[in-house]
Scaffold this motif. Structure first.
Motif, PDB file in Angstrom:
ATOM      1  N   VAL A 154       1.093  -1.263  -0.240  1.00 34.06           N
ATOM      2  CA  VAL A 154      -0.187  -0.046   0.418  1.00 34.06           C
ATOM      3  C   VAL A 154       0.940   1.127  -0.211  1.00 34.06           C
ATOM      4  O   VAL A 154       1.942   1.194   0.808  1.00 34.06           O
ATOM      5  CB  VAL A 154      -1.452  -0.081   1.590  1.00 34.06           C
ATOM      6  N   VAL A 155       0.573   1.930  -0.847  1.00 37.91           N
ATOM      7  CA  VAL A 155       1.072   3.649  -0.827  1.00 37.91           C
ATOM      8  C   VAL A 155       0.311   3.866  -0.775  1.00 37.91           C
ATOM      9  O   VAL A 155      -0.659   4.628  -0.530  1.00 37.91           O
ATOM     10  CB  VAL A 155       2.347   3.405  -2.160  1.00 37.91           C
ATOM     11  N   ALA A 156       0.781   5.775  -1.462  1.00 38.31           N
ATOM     12  CA  ALA A 156      -0.490   6.923  -1.240  1.00 38.31           C
ATOM     13  C   ALA A 156      -0.042   7.609  -2.340  1.00 38.31           C
ATOM     14  O   ALA A 156      -1.755   8.154  -2.389  1.00 38.31           O
ATOM     15  CB  ALA A 156       0.500   8.434  -0.074  1.00 38.31           C
ATOM     16  N   GLN A 157       0.502   7.572  -3.366  1.00 38.19           N
ATOM     17  CA  GLN A 157       1.047   7.544  -4.376  1.00 38.19           C
ATOM     18  C   GLN A 157       1.418   7.036  -5.674  1.00 38.19           C
ATOM     19  O   GLN A 157       1.826   6.211  -5.166  1.00 38.19           O
ATOM     20  CB  GLN A 157       1.689   9.332  -4.730  1.00 38.19           C
ATOM     21  N   LEU A 158       0.598   7.914  -7.180  1.00 30.12           N
ATOM     22  CA  LEU A 158       0.702   6.753  -8.029  1.00 30.12           C
ATOM     23  C   LEU A 158       3.044   6.497  -8.375  1.00 30.12           C
ATOM     24  O   LEU A 158       2.872   5.454  -8.699  1.00 30.12           O
ATOM     25  CB  LEU A 158       0.483   7.375  -9.457  1.00 30.12           C
ATOM     26  N   PRO A 188      -5.668   9.769 -10.672  1.00 28.17           N
ATOM     27  CA  PRO A 188      -5.318  11.339 -11.043  1.00 28.17           C
ATOM     28  C   PRO A 188      -5.334  11.573 -12.583  1.00 28.17           C
ATOM     29  O   PRO A 188      -5.368  10.508 -13.237  1.00 28.17           O
ATOM     30  CB  PRO A 188      -3.880  11.420 -11.200  1.00 28.17           C
ATOM     31  N   ALA A 189      -6.368  12.462 -13.056  1.00 27.04           N
ATOM     32  CA  ALA A 189      -6.730  12.712 -14.842  1.00 27.04           C
ATOM     33  C   ALA A 189      -5.255  12.458 -14.850  1.00 27.04           C
ATOM     34  O   ALA A 189      -4.465  12.710 -14.721  1.00 27.04           O
ATOM     35  CB  ALA A 189      -6.983  14.021 -14.991  1.00 27.04           C
ATOM     36  N   GLY A 190      -5.643  11.558 -16.294  1.00 26.68           N
ATOM     37  CA  GLY A 190      -4.797  11.534 -17.521  1.00 26.68           C
ATOM     38  C   GLY A 190      -3.921  10.016 -17.102  1.00 26.68           C
ATOM     39  O   GLY A 190      -3.132   9.838 -17.871  1.00 26.68           O
ATOM     40  N   PHE A 197      -1.602   3.196 -14.606  1.00 24.49           N
ATOM     41  CA  PHE A 197      -2.747   1.867 -13.366  1.00 24.49           C
ATOM     42  C   PHE A 197      -3.026   0.927 -14.150  1.00 24.49           C
ATOM     43  O   PHE A 197      -2.127  -0.547 -13.644  1.00 24.49           O
ATOM     44  CB  PHE A 197      -3.718   2.433 -12.865  1.00 24.49           C
ATOM     45  N   LEU A 198      -3.035   0.604 -15.481  1.00 24.09           N
ATOM     46  CA  LEU A 198      -3.815  -0.706 -15.682  1.00 24.09           C
ATOM     47  C   LEU A 198      -2.011  -0.916 -16.589  1.00 24.09           C
ATOM     48  O   LEU A 198      -1.756  -2.190 -16.269  1.00 24.09           O
ATOM     49  CB  LEU A 198      -4.332  -0.552 -17.571  1.00 24.09           C
ATOM     50  N   ALA A 199      -0.817   0.034 -16.768  1.00 21.24           N
ATOM     51  CA  ALA A 199       0.218  -1.043 -17.623  1.00 21.24           C
ATOM     52  C   ALA A 199       0.896  -0.892 -16.085  1.00 21.24           C
ATOM     53  O   ALA A 199       2.031  -2.505 -16.680  1.00 21.24           O
ATOM     54  CB  ALA A 199       1.575   0.446 -18.146  1.00 21.24           C
ATOM     55  N   TRP A 255     -13.117   5.578 -13.463  1.00 21.40           N
ATOM     56  CA  TRP A 255     -12.770   4.601 -14.311  1.00 21.40           C
ATOM     57  C   TRP A 255     -13.496   3.187 -14.486  1.00 21.40           C
ATOM     58  O   TRP A 255     -13.473   2.487 -15.361  1.00 21.40           O
ATOM     59  CB  TRP A 255     -12.379   3.951 -12.644  1.00 21.40           C
ATOM     60  N   ARG A 256     -15.031   3.292 -14.566  1.00 22.45           N
ATOM     61  CA  ARG A 256     -15.676   2.713 -15.432  1.00 22.45           C
ATOM     62  C   ARG A 256     -16.429   3.020 -16.354  1.00 22.45           C
ATOM     63  O   ARG A 256     -16.112   2.946 -17.669  1.00 22.45           O
ATOM     64  CB  ARG A 256     -17.150   3.162 -14.219  1.00 22.45           C
ATOM     65  N   ASP A 257     -16.258   4.759 -16.869  1.00 24.49           N
ATOM     66  CA  ASP A 257     -15.832   4.830 -17.935  1.00 24.49           C
ATOM     67  C   ASP A 257     -14.636   4.259 -18.980  1.00 24.49           C
ATOM     68  O   ASP A 257     -14.440   4.023 -20.337  1.00 24.49           O
ATOM     69  CB  ASP A 257     -15.768   6.103 -18.929  1.00 24.49           C
ATOM     70  N   VAL A 258     -13.532   4.673 -18.041  1.00 23.84           N
ATOM     71  CA  VAL A 258     -12.209   3.857 -19.099  1.00 23.84           C
ATOM     72  C   VAL A 258     -12.548   1.747 -19.443  1.00 23.84           C
ATOM     73  O   VAL A 258     -11.966   1.392 -19.664  1.00 23.84           O
ATOM     74  CB  VAL A 258     -11.093   3.989 -18.176  1.00 23.84           C
ATOM     75  N   ALA A 259     -12.895   1.312 -18.197  1.00 24.04           N
ATOM     76  CA  ALA A 259     -13.539  -0.082 -18.216  1.00 24.04           C
ATOM     77  C   ALA A 259     -14.528  -0.498 -19.679  1.00 24.04           C
ATOM     78  O   ALA A 259     -13.998  -1.176 -20.067  1.00 24.04           O
ATOM     79  CB  ALA A 259     -14.072  -0.288 -16.783  1.00 24.04           C
ATOM     80  N   ALA A 260     -14.826   0.922 -19.625  1.00 18.38           N
ATOM     81  CA  ALA A 260     -16.466   0.636 -20.611  1.00 18.38           C
ATOM     82  C   ALA A 260     -15.845   0.790 -22.481  1.00 18.38           C
ATOM     83  O   ALA A 260     -15.945   0.204 -23.076  1.00 18.38           O
ATOM     84  CB  ALA A 260     -17.371   1.672 -20.663  1.00 18.38           C
TER      85      ALA A 260
END
Length: 378
Positions: free
Chosen positions: A71-75, A101-103, A108-110, A126-131
């Motif tokens: 677990v971390v705090a930031q990307l 964060p936007a963009g 996250f996925l890679a 996140w739902r929009d990314v999935a769609a």
């Protein structure tokens, strides 16, 4: 249970101080917590560069011991943890608490990082990314139960409970919340947060749940849920301040005496003439300061261990230097070049923090980059 890290021989005469990190103690602390929360899973919070002790060394040691959730705090921290995990446990999962964060969805996925979604806007994104990908994407969703920082507030929780379709395309790996007062064992808020969390879970689609932090683990089995998230306890900070520390010490900080001088009244010591001599004294100067994480607030309060004896800090702590009074010690015990103990068996991190008016977390995460670092075990 606090165990001592033995003093080290001087491996680098160029360094002003030596920070020794006992990886074996960190692993032992995680193992103790893992066993305490079983059959729940035990993760490891490694934000802020593993509380200042170094992700490249801490994370592989914990992964080798069997930890599979970090677990971390930031990307950016999550990316560093992923790099550290690749040779040891590429299957391990990483939570990034700071949201989406936007963009940055591609990052996250890679890198197979789980975003912790903190509000309905992030859930929608996140739902929009999935769609757009035609996939079901994993995430953790944070429910606020009283901290009033991150997480779904009561109104957002009500809305999500009424519209579970808003989670379409999202694989909720965990519902989580964060504790406000878990280290205050006479404070009723921890139990209140547990009850609010349970009530929220009853209204939402079923998924695993994460509740307890370091101190929360010691409140008992009914606080463990499916995943515990210890942080400070891994690194030796006492999760039960009302009791003896059940964790092992993980760090020792030894610094070099640079100079010892004889002084007499009406002389003063350091910036602001903050310490005025009342009699003949021997003042020793140490090559560590607030730039190295030894807090300025310890000036005139803390102690340094010289040859097993506590020598008071006198005057202000400056960026690079600390001055101590060694008048009561034999001259042979306080000589230039000698290593003295700033944090260690005689000066646990919680004691140093208390004298500085802060907490062990801040001491550990402030440890500077000028130390020569030694890692033991792991």
């Amino acid at each position: 249970m606090s165990g001592n890290i033995v003093s080290v021989t001087d491996p680098n005469p160029r360094a002003g101080a030596i920070l020794t990190v006992d990886l074996g103690a960190v692993v032992a602390n995680w193992t103790q917590l893992r066993d305490r929360v079983a059959p729940a899973e035990c993760s490891a919070v490694v934000k802020a560069d593993a509380y200042g002790l170094g992700v490249p060394r801490i994370v592989p040691a914990l992964a080798a011991a069997g930890c599979r959730t970090f677990v971390v705090a930031q990307l950016e921290e999550a990316l560093a943890v992923r790099r550290a995990l690749e040779p040891v446990a590429p299957d391990a999962q990483i939570f990034s608490l700071g949201g989406l964060p936007a963009g940055c969805a591609g990052d996250f996925l890679a890198n197979r990082i789980l975003p912790v979604l903190n509000h309905l806007g992030e859930i929608a994104a996140w739902r929009d990314v999935a769609a757009s990908r035609g996939e079901v994407l994993p995430a953790v969703i944070h429910i606020d139960t009283g901290m009033n920082r991150l997480g779904l507030g009561p109104d957002e929780l009500d809305a999500l409970a009424a519209h579970p379709e808003w989670l379409e395309g999202i694989d909720v790996r965990y519902w989580m919340t964060h504790l406000a007062c878990a280290d205050e064992f006479d404070q009723p808020m921890t139990a209140e947060q547990r009850d609010r969390f349970r009530a929220a879970l009853a209204r939402l689609p079923k998924a695993k749940a994460s509740f307890a932090n370091s101190s929360g683990i010691f409140h008992g089995k009914d606080h463990h849920f499916d995943l515990a998230r210890p942080g400070c306890a891994l690194y030796g900070v006492n999760p039960t301040p009302h009791l003896a520390n059940p964790m092992r010490d993980t760090v020792r900080l030894d610094a070099r005496l640079l100079q010892v001088r004889h002084c007499a009244p009406p002389m003063t010591v350091g910036y602001g003439a903050a310490h005025r001599l009342t009699g003949p004294a021997r003042i020793a100067t140490i090559g560590v300061g607030y730039a190295d994480g030894y807090m300025r607030s310890l000036g005139g309060k803390g102690h340094i261990i010289v040859d097993g004896v506590a020598a008071p800090i006198v005057g202000r702590i400056s960026m690079d230097l600390i001055t101590i009074d060694v008048t009561g010690l034999p001259e042979s015990a306080a000589q230039p070049g000698r290593l003295v103990e700033l944090i260690g068996p005689h000066r646990p991190v919680d004691q140093v923090a208390a004298e500085g008016g802060t907490i062990g977390y801040e001491i550990l995460t402030s440890l500077g980059r000028r130390y020569h670092r030694i890692y033991l075990g792991g």
